[in-house]
Design a protein around this motif. Structure first.
Motif, PDB file in Angstrom:
ATOM      1  N   ILE A 170       0.810  -1.226   0.000  1.00 46.77           N
ATOM      2  CA  ILE A 170       0.000   0.000   0.000  1.00 46.77           C
ATOM      3  C   ILE A 170       0.840   1.272   0.000  1.00 46.77           C
ATOM      4  O   ILE A 170       0.304   2.373   0.026  1.00 46.77           O
ATOM      5  CB  ILE A 170      -0.931   0.042   1.234  1.00 46.77           C
ATOM      6  CG1 ILE A 170      -0.115   0.029   2.527  1.00 46.77           C
ATOM      7  CG2 ILE A 170      -1.913  -1.120   1.207  1.00 46.77           C
ATOM      8  CD1 ILE A 170      -0.958   0.136   3.784  1.00 46.77           C
ATOM      9  N   SER A 171       2.144   1.093  -0.054  1.00 47.61           N
ATOM     10  CA  SER A 171       3.039   2.251   0.114  1.00 47.61           C
ATOM     11  C   SER A 171       2.813   3.322  -0.943  1.00 47.61           C
ATOM     12  O   SER A 171       3.020   4.506  -0.684  1.00 47.61           O
ATOM     13  CB  SER A 171       4.486   1.781   0.085  1.00 47.61           C
ATOM     14  OG  SER A 171       4.749   1.154  -1.150  1.00 47.61           O
ATOM     15  N   SER A 172       2.392   2.894  -2.119  1.00 49.83           N
ATOM     16  CA  SER A 172       2.246   3.891  -3.184  1.00 49.83           C
ATOM     17  C   SER A 172       0.858   4.532  -3.207  1.00 49.83           C
ATOM     18  O   SER A 172       0.568   5.364  -4.058  1.00 49.83           O
ATOM     19  CB  SER A 172       2.534   3.235  -4.536  1.00 49.83           C
ATOM     20  OG  SER A 172       1.619   2.202  -4.765  1.00 49.83           O
ATOM     21  N   LEU A 173       0.009   4.128  -2.295  1.00 50.96           N
ATOM     22  CA  LEU A 173      -1.345   4.684  -2.282  1.00 50.96           C
ATOM     23  C   LEU A 173      -1.405   5.991  -1.496  1.00 50.96           C
ATOM     24  O   LEU A 173      -0.749   6.135  -0.468  1.00 50.96           O
ATOM     25  CB  LEU A 173      -2.314   3.677  -1.656  1.00 50.96           C
ATOM     26  CG  LEU A 173      -2.472   2.316  -2.338  1.00 50.96           C
ATOM     27  CD1 LEU A 173      -3.458   1.451  -1.554  1.00 50.96           C
ATOM     28  CD2 LEU A 173      -2.925   2.464  -3.780  1.00 50.96           C
TER      29      LEU A 173
END
Lengths: 144, 144
Positions: B119-122
């Motif tokens: 989810i880091s890029s969300l």
DNA sequence: ACTAAATAGTGGACTTTGTCCACTAAGTAT
DNA sequence: ATACTTAGTGGACAAAGTCCACTATTTAGT
């Protein structure tokens, strides 16, 4: 930072929840004459119409020797057939036989009916919401 | 009627999608020194604090002899300990040892970090939506 | 064209995972 | 007291999956 931590826990809770659901659905297939991997293999062949073993491999993230054995078994049972690839003499194109298609469709129908059972008590409204949530999750996670 | 059919297909598409995600996440644990079932067993003991084998069995939908062996292995490795139940002389209460807790927490942290990566890029907004969708699905499917 | 490296698939040998069954011991119900 | 059920263990086996070596092509580098 802290929100992320909470989110992670909630995602993991969902993962546990959904792992159970999938396990429940799979249990059904396990009672069939075919293994999960065999059915999934048939699915890949069915949707691809005519595929190379290597394509199935990458689609399923499965070991090539393992797949080779699955394909051998399905061939022996007359569910799939291989024709040599014209572009690559090492490869063959795999497709479902008439019998294979019949078997797959039966299994597929059973899976459909199982989902049907899962959602049978939901109102049309709730069902629509459910599907929307699922599609939304896919969209969010796919574009990362 | 027809809407339901379409819904079933969309739910199945999500199931395939999410099965892959879970498979990806599990692959990570498979590289650890413990099997998926062992980790899941530790999780059940961890959350239950002190549980009977039969409780783990029903929670995991696992064969009792299989569980018995898992518990035996974890005991031998010093990760769990059994104390005789006072209410039922046939049963024992299982809990994580200090070492077991340490091991479990390490594995647990790795799992957290894996989700973190997912989810880091969300954006915070997207992440919130994701979690909401997941919770909504659980609510819809739980009350049936 | 020629060698080296990569890719497609097969099969042997093995480990891991999971199942089925029979059994002991203790608890429950009649 | 007798029969039935439940908790857990272990033997024996089956199913699922992995690792490695090998053959036959195809691709890339020079």
């Amino acid at each position: 930072m802290k929100d992320t931590k909470i989110a992670v826990q909630e995602i993991r809770a969902f993962n546990r929840f959904y792992t159970d659901i999938i396990g429940l659905l799979d249990a059904h297939l396990l009672n069939s004459a075919y293994s999960l991997s065999e059915v999934r293999t048939m699915y890949e062949i069915y949707t691809g119409k005519s595929v190379q073993a290597s394509q199935i491999m990458t689609a399923m993230h499965i070991d090539k020797s393992y797949l080779s054995r699955i394909l051998k078994k399905l061939t022996q049972e007359g569910l799939i057939s291989k024709t040599p690839s014209e572009e690559d003499a090492r490869a063959s194109l795999i497709s479902l036989t008439e019998e294979g298609l019949k078997v797959f469709k039966t299994l597929n129908k059973a899976s459909d009916e199982q989902i049907d059972g899962l959602i049978s008590s939901l109102s049309p409204r709730k069902l629509e919401q459910l599907v929307n949530h699922m599609q939304a999750i896919q969209e969010i996670l796919q574009h990362k």
